[in-house]
Motif scaffolding. Structure first.
Motif, PDB file in Angstrom:
ATOM      1  N   THR A  77     -23.391  11.932  10.924  1.00 17.02           N
ATOM      2  CA  THR A  77     -23.287  12.213   9.492  1.00 17.02           C
ATOM      3  C   THR A  77     -24.666  12.336   8.878  1.00 17.02           C
ATOM      4  O   THR A  77     -25.640  11.769   9.375  1.00 17.02           O
ATOM      5  CB  THR A  77     -22.533  11.086   8.739  1.00 17.02           C
ATOM      6  OG1 THR A  77     -23.212   9.854   8.980  1.00 17.02           O
ATOM      7  CG2 THR A  77     -21.100  10.965   9.196  1.00 17.02           C
ATOM      8  N   GLU A 101     -39.209   7.375  11.823  1.00 16.12           N
ATOM      9  CA  GLU A 101     -37.784   7.375  11.482  1.00 16.12           C
ATOM     10  C   GLU A 101     -36.972   7.325  12.774  1.00 16.12           C
ATOM     11  O   GLU A 101     -37.273   8.052  13.722  1.00 16.12           O
ATOM     12  CB  GLU A 101     -37.425   8.659  10.710  1.00 16.12           C
ATOM     13  CG  GLU A 101     -35.936   8.774  10.402  1.00 16.12           C
ATOM     14  CD  GLU A 101     -35.511  10.134   9.834  1.00 16.12           C
ATOM     15  OE1 GLU A 101     -34.471  10.202   9.180  1.00 16.12           O
ATOM     16  OE2 GLU A 101     -36.230  11.129  10.078  1.00 16.12           O
ATOM     17  N   GLY A 103     -33.364   8.185  14.185  1.00 15.18           N
ATOM     18  CA  GLY A 103     -32.130   8.902  13.821  1.00 15.18           C
ATOM     19  C   GLY A 103     -32.419  10.104  12.939  1.00 15.18           C
ATOM     20  O   GLY A 103     -32.135  10.098  11.748  1.00 15.18           O
ATOM     21  N   SER A 106     -29.682  15.343  10.616  1.00 21.24           N
ATOM     22  CA  SER A 106     -29.835  16.654   9.975  1.00 21.24           C
ATOM     23  C   SER A 106     -31.278  16.930   9.570  1.00 21.24           C
ATOM     24  O   SER A 106     -31.634  18.066   9.266  1.00 21.24           O
ATOM     25  CB  SER A 106     -28.980  16.700   8.714  1.00 21.24           C
ATOM     26  OG  SER A 106     -29.518  15.814   7.739  1.00 21.24           O
ATOM     27  N   GLU A 124     -34.563  11.239  17.767  1.00 26.48           N
ATOM     28  CA  GLU A 124     -33.123  11.501  17.812  1.00 26.48           C
ATOM     29  C   GLU A 124     -32.658  11.455  19.267  1.00 26.48           C
ATOM     30  O   GLU A 124     -33.301  11.998  20.142  1.00 26.48           O
ATOM     31  CB  GLU A 124     -32.841  12.878  17.176  1.00 26.48           C
ATOM     32  CG  GLU A 124     -31.420  13.372  17.279  1.00 26.48           C
ATOM     33  CD  GLU A 124     -30.386  12.414  16.677  1.00 26.48           C
ATOM     34  OE1 GLU A 124     -30.515  12.022  15.521  1.00 26.48           O
ATOM     35  OE2 GLU A 124     -29.447  12.039  17.423  1.00 26.48           O
ATOM     36  N   ASP A 151     -34.825   7.487  22.777  1.00 22.52           N
ATOM     37  CA  ASP A 151     -34.047   6.331  22.361  1.00 22.52           C
ATOM     38  C   ASP A 151     -34.810   5.499  21.335  1.00 22.52           C
ATOM     39  O   ASP A 151     -35.825   4.887  21.665  1.00 22.52           O
ATOM     40  CB  ASP A 151     -33.715   5.480  23.595  1.00 22.52           C
ATOM     41  CG  ASP A 151     -33.016   4.193  23.209  1.00 22.52           C
ATOM     42  OD1 ASP A 151     -32.521   4.104  22.058  1.00 22.52           O
ATOM     43  OD2 ASP A 151     -32.963   3.280  24.055  1.00 22.52           O
ATOM     44  N   GLY A 152     -34.276   5.491  20.136  1.00 19.54           N
ATOM     45  CA  GLY A 152     -34.924   4.780  19.037  1.00 19.54           C
ATOM     46  C   GLY A 152     -35.055   3.282  19.231  1.00 19.54           C
ATOM     47  O   GLY A 152     -35.885   2.652  18.575  1.00 19.54           O
ATOM     48  N   LEU A 224     -26.886   3.924  18.832  1.00 19.28           N
ATOM     49  CA  LEU A 224     -26.342   3.845  20.190  1.00 19.28           C
ATOM     50  C   LEU A 224     -27.439   3.575  21.197  1.00 19.28           C
ATOM     51  O   LEU A 224     -28.563   4.059  21.068  1.00 19.28           O
ATOM     52  CB  LEU A 224     -25.639   5.157  20.539  1.00 19.28           C
ATOM     53  CG  LEU A 224     -24.425   5.491  19.654  1.00 19.28           C
ATOM     54  CD1 LEU A 224     -23.892   6.876  19.986  1.00 19.28           C
ATOM     55  CD2 LEU A 224     -23.337   4.443  19.804  1.00 19.28           C
TER      56      LEU A 224
HETATM   57  N1  SAH Z   1     -31.393  10.495   8.926  1.00 22.75           N
HETATM   58  C1  SAH Z   1     -30.201  11.266   9.211  1.00 22.75           C
HETATM   59  C2  SAH Z   1     -28.994  10.371   9.402  1.00 22.75           C
HETATM   60  C3  SAH Z   1     -28.215  10.767  10.584  1.00 22.75           C
HETATM   61  S1  SAH Z   1     -26.984   9.622  11.112  1.00 22.75           S
HETATM   62  C4  SAH Z   1     -29.966  12.325   8.167  1.00 22.75           C
HETATM   63  O1  SAH Z   1     -30.610  12.265   7.100  1.00 22.75           O
HETATM   64  O2  SAH Z   1     -29.181  13.237   8.392  1.00 22.75           O
HETATM   65  C5  SAH Z   1     -27.832   8.680  12.345  1.00 22.75           C
HETATM   66  C6  SAH Z   1     -28.485   9.426  13.472  1.00 22.75           C
HETATM   67  O3  SAH Z   1     -28.981   8.463  14.398  1.00 22.75           O
HETATM   68  C7  SAH Z   1     -27.564  10.339  14.279  1.00 22.75           C
HETATM   69  O4  SAH Z   1     -28.096  11.625  14.311  1.00 22.75           O
HETATM   70  C8  SAH Z   1     -27.523   9.701  15.679  1.00 22.75           C
HETATM   71  O5  SAH Z   1     -27.400  10.643  16.722  1.00 22.75           O
HETATM   72  C9  SAH Z   1     -28.870   8.998  15.709  1.00 22.75           C
HETATM   73  N2  SAH Z   1     -28.967   7.906  16.663  1.00 22.75           N
HETATM   74  C10 SAH Z   1     -28.024   7.001  17.044  1.00 22.75           C
HETATM   75  N3  SAH Z   1     -28.506   6.136  17.956  1.00 22.75           N
HETATM   76  C11 SAH Z   1     -29.812   6.501  18.168  1.00 22.75           C
HETATM   77  C12 SAH Z   1     -30.866   5.997  19.012  1.00 22.75           C
HETATM   78  N4  SAH Z   1     -30.687   4.952  19.820  1.00 22.75           N
HETATM   79  N5  SAH Z   1     -32.061   6.617  18.960  1.00 22.75           N
HETATM   80  C13 SAH Z   1     -32.282   7.683  18.140  1.00 22.75           C
HETATM   81  N6  SAH Z   1     -31.329   8.207  17.346  1.00 22.75           N
HETATM   82  C14 SAH Z   1     -30.114   7.620  17.346  1.00 22.75           C
END
Ligand code: SAH
Length: 228
Positions: A77, A101, A103, A106, A124, A151-152, A224
């Motif tokens: 989302t 950042e 994640g 988008s 991401e 991996d974040g 995740l």
């Molecule tokens: N900042 C984004 C929010 C997206 S939702 C925006 O403004 O649109 C959260 C995001 O975190 C998703 O795209 C998901 O794929 C990512 N995500 C989930 N676990 C992650 C991880 N371990 N490392 C990096 N990204 C991750």
């Protein structure tokens, strides 16, 4: 490299326009965010500037300026505007700050950080989103320092320390590498919890001194890891 003029023309051809209607809707969104308690004028101005409708799949453009989260690719989302504004406010970004950042999604939050003059690194883990957003952001003139496919939970040690780290997915716990990668004086803004998350700000006040504050409940898609 694509010039700004070229990307502007390209954006018209692929229907990525930002007209008075969008601008009017954004102003209303900003008023809503003010009513909900967002006070930082620089954050409000950034929300007023970033064309959120371009970050959403075309079918949902009509919903871009209501204060709601929305589906993007890969079952993820785009965060609710209030949440983006609140997290950004809590991050206390100054111009030139180095921000990580977790994640990218988008790229909307990335764009808001860039509007504030931050130098942005964003990670991401979904390859589809990573590729899509890597192509899209420069097309509309946003240039993060680096987008990382990874991996974040591990952060991005190569460029540490950061003045701020923002996690945009719900973390079941605070990953240690993120604390280690904060500069002294830096802030980690992270929603912590499983089904519901508590917005948490951890400030590094000294090499070994971390101060934690909490700011209410939110619901994010999960951060995740290898095991989930
Ligand atoms: N900042 C984004 C929010 C997206 S939702 C925006 O403004 O649109 C959260 C995001 O975190 C998703 O795209 C998901 O794929 C990512 N995500 C989930 N676990 C992650 C991880 N371990 N490392 C990096 N990204 C991750």
């Amino acid at each position: 490299m694509i010039s700004d003029d070229y990307s502007f023309i390209l954006s018209i051809f692929v229907g990525m326009k930002d007209d008075f209607k969008h601008k009017g809707l954004r102003k209303k969104l900003v008023d809503t965010l003010k009513m909900k308690g967002i006070r930082d004028e620089r954050v409000l101005e950034a929300i007023n500037t970033v064309p959120r409708h371009l970050f959403m799949d075309s079918g949902f453009v009509g919903h871009a300026y209501v204060d709601k989260a929305f589906p993007i690719a890969a079952d993820q989302t785009i965060s609710q505007p209030y949440t983006v504004a609140r997290q950004t406010e809590l991050l206390e970004v100054d111009k030139g700050d180095k921000i990580l950042e977790i994640g990218t999604g988008s790229g909307y939050q990335t764009a808001v950080l860039l509007e504030l003059g931050a130098v942005v690194y964003s990670i991401e883990r979904q390859n589809e989103l990573f590729k899509k957003t890597s192509l899209f952001l420069p097309k509309i003139g946003y240039r993060p320092k680096k987008l990382i496919f990874g991996d974040g939970y591990q952060g991005y040690a190569e460029e540490a320390p950061y003045d701020g780290i923002i996690v945009t997915a719900g973390a079941p716990f605070v990953p240690k590498p993120l604390l280690a990668q904060l500069a002294v004086g830096g802030r980690l803004v992270i929603p912590v919890g499983e089904a519901v998350q508590v917005m948490t700000v951890i400030t590094r006040e000294g090499p070994k001194k971390f101060v934690r504050k909490e700011y209410g409940e939110y619901r994010f898609v999960p951060l995740l890891g290898d095991k989930n």
